[in-house]
Design an enzyme around this catalytic site. Sequence first.
Site, PDB file in Angstrom:
ATOM      1  N   GLU A 169      50.400  -0.471 -55.106  1.00 17.96           N
ATOM      2  CA  GLU A 169      50.916  -1.847 -55.118  1.00 17.96           C
ATOM      3  C   GLU A 169      52.350  -1.891 -54.601  1.00 17.96           C
ATOM      4  O   GLU A 169      53.286  -1.460 -55.274  1.00 17.96           O
ATOM      5  CB  GLU A 169      50.854  -2.429 -56.538  1.00 17.96           C
ATOM      6  N   GLU A 226      53.841  -8.033 -63.317  1.00 18.77           N
ATOM      7  CA  GLU A 226      53.313  -7.507 -62.054  1.00 18.77           C
ATOM      8  C   GLU A 226      52.113  -6.593 -62.304  1.00 18.77           C
ATOM      9  O   GLU A 226      51.136  -6.622 -61.555  1.00 18.77           O
ATOM     10  CB  GLU A 226      54.397  -6.760 -61.276  1.00 18.77           C
ATOM     11  N   GLU A 283      44.166  -8.950 -59.654  1.00 17.39           N
ATOM     12  CA  GLU A 283      43.774  -8.864 -58.245  1.00 17.39           C
ATOM     13  C   GLU A 283      42.730  -7.774 -58.012  1.00 17.39           C
ATOM     14  O   GLU A 283      41.763  -7.980 -57.278  1.00 17.39           O
ATOM     15  CB  GLU A 283      45.004  -8.618 -57.368  1.00 17.39           C
TER      16      GLU A 283
END
Length: 122
Positions: free
Chosen positions: A32, A73, A80
């Site tokens: 990420e 996050e 996601e």
Amino acid sequence: MESHYKGKTGFKRVVNAFKYSCAGLSAAFRHEDAFRQEVFLAIILIPLAFVIESQLLGRVLMISCVLLVLIVELINSAIEATVDRISLDDHRLAKRAKDIGSASVLVCLLNLVIVWVLVLLS
């Protein structure tokens, strides 16, 4: 059907949970980009919070806001990945889930800026 890992109890469960958490942090850092950028931001801001003259509460708030960005996050990245695992097809609900997750990170970043400015101005 529950995971076969759910039966672990006691110290073994704590050790396993720690290993899974470390694996998650490692995966987030490797895969990420946004998480990596925010980790580098934390590497700068957290020590800076100790250098800047402020009350203990101000330092705690500044550091907490940085850590909160990382936490949100991680959750956004998990959302996601889950959405992508279910389907890579364009779907309005998948887009909504990803957009809302991204918005939560944006709100955390805005919170960080506001708190840091307020502490620095006080």
